[in-house]
Design a protein around this motif. Structure first.
Motif: not given
Length: 363
Positions: A234-246, A313-321
């Motif tokens: 759901i949502g366009s453009p698609g949601i940004n997903l980023m791994p992290g630690t709580l 579209h931002l190129g974030i270090g270590g991310r393919e997307a």
């Protein structure tokens, strides 16, 4: 019109289970859209409702009548397929009236009902043409007319717009919405296009990996997805997903540390015992804005201007997307320039290691 009740329905082909046990109630007159990626089981579920496949378990009732093992013709429904499946040697009028001819209806009745359905779908001027003389959108309308002339209790549609170009898809979405209002019949529509789901549905059924992930109104699913699969559907453009630690959690919310070392606050209900676990952060492009203290920063690799809105579209270090942020349409940028963006805690979604969403804090 009729309701559809699906109870514990599953489908297996040999050792492969393509549809997990599924239960779903569709109310009389609803427009329900089933959405999900290819192979998620949505078309299989539609074929089971139609009677084109036999379920491995469970029951299906239409209008309160058990039709689990009934033939397709005995279920009081009609189906529109991705392919138009028109008879090339018949005229538009003959294609539309074919189901009534097979049913042995009088010629006068067939002619009157063909004229009425053709008028509803703006096909009156095309009745003497053959399919080869029609555009893609016109052929699809003929296939819809052939389905609705039977006055079905339930209309099933399996990715009916996938063969059309963008402009025709927009036009046909309007046609389907108008048709539902005029007919009032129950409609079950399968698609992988979330725009179709968001614009047409009373309720959306999101499927993934052969099971139903969540059912709800379009904006409920947008605001409160139950899982990563729903958030991505759901949502366009698609949601940004980023791994992290709580790294922190209390009654006021949670804090997540990203791979970059930046932290992001999240208004979510997270148990204190989850601190230290891997999580996934979800932020929609429209919720990101330039902020000097934003958690996301990188060079602009692509800038899309779409009239009143733009997407960086931002190129974030270590991310393919890349991370995609929505900006005002008049924003001036240079490719390669750095941009830092952030989101308010209430606009950020948080998912656990299994992809289930942590509940959002209520304001």
């Amino acid at each position: 019109m009729a309701s559809v009740a699906i109870e514990g329905v599953s489908k297996r082909f040999g050792d492969a289970t393509v549809l997990q046990p599924t239960s779903l109630d569709i109310e009389d007159g609803e427009f329900v859209v089933i959405v999900g990626p290819s192979g998620c089981g949505k078309s299989t579920l539609l074929r089971l409702i139609a009677g084109l496949d036999e379920p491995s378990s469970g029951t299906i009732a239409i209008g309160g009548r058990d039709v689990t093992h009934a033939a397709p013709a005995e279920r009081g429904l009609a189906m529109v397929f991705q392919s138009y499946a028109l008879y090339p040697h018949l005229t538009v009028a003959e294609n539309i009236g074919f189901p009534l001819k097979i049913a042995g209806r009088p010629k006068a009745e067939i002619a009157a009902r063909v004229a009425a359905v053709a008028d509803t779908l703006d096909l009156g001027a095309l009745l003497d043409r053959r399919p080869r003389a029609l555009s893609g959108g016109q052929r699809q309308r003929v296939s819809i007319a052939r389905a609705v002339i039977r006055q079905p209790q339930v209309l099933l549609l399996d990715e009916p717009l996938s063969n059309l170009d963008t402009a025709l898809r927009v036009r046909m979405r309007h046609e389907f919405a108008r048709l539902h209002q005029s007919l009032g019949c129950t409609m079950i529509y399968v698609t992988h296009d979330q725009l179709e789901a968001m614009t047409l549905a009373n309720r959306i059924v999101v499927m993934a990996h052969g099971r139903v992930e969540q059912v709800g109104a379009p904006m409920d699913l947008y605001r409160r997805p139950a899982s990563l699969a729903v958030a991505c559907a759901i949502g366009s453009p698609g949601i940004n997903l980023m791994p992290g630690t709580l790294v922190a959690a209390d009654m006021a919310g949670a804090t997540v540390r990203l791979a970059s070392g930046a932290t992001q606050a999240v208004a979510a209900e997270v148990p204190a015992g989850a601190v230290g676990r891997a999580v996934t952060l979800g932020v929609r492009p429209e919720h990101l804005a330039p902020r000097p203290d934003g958690a996301f920063a990188g060079p602009i690799e692509l800038f899309e201007r779409l009239g009143p809105l733009s997407f960086a579209h931002l190129g974030i270090g270590g991310r393919e997307a890349p991370v995609v942020a929505q900006l005002p349409g008049d924003r001036q940028v240079t490719l390669g320039e750095p941009l830092r963006v952030g989101a308010a805690a209430v606009d950020v979604l948080l998912f656990d290691g299994d992809g289930r969403a942590y509940p959002r804090l209520t304001p």
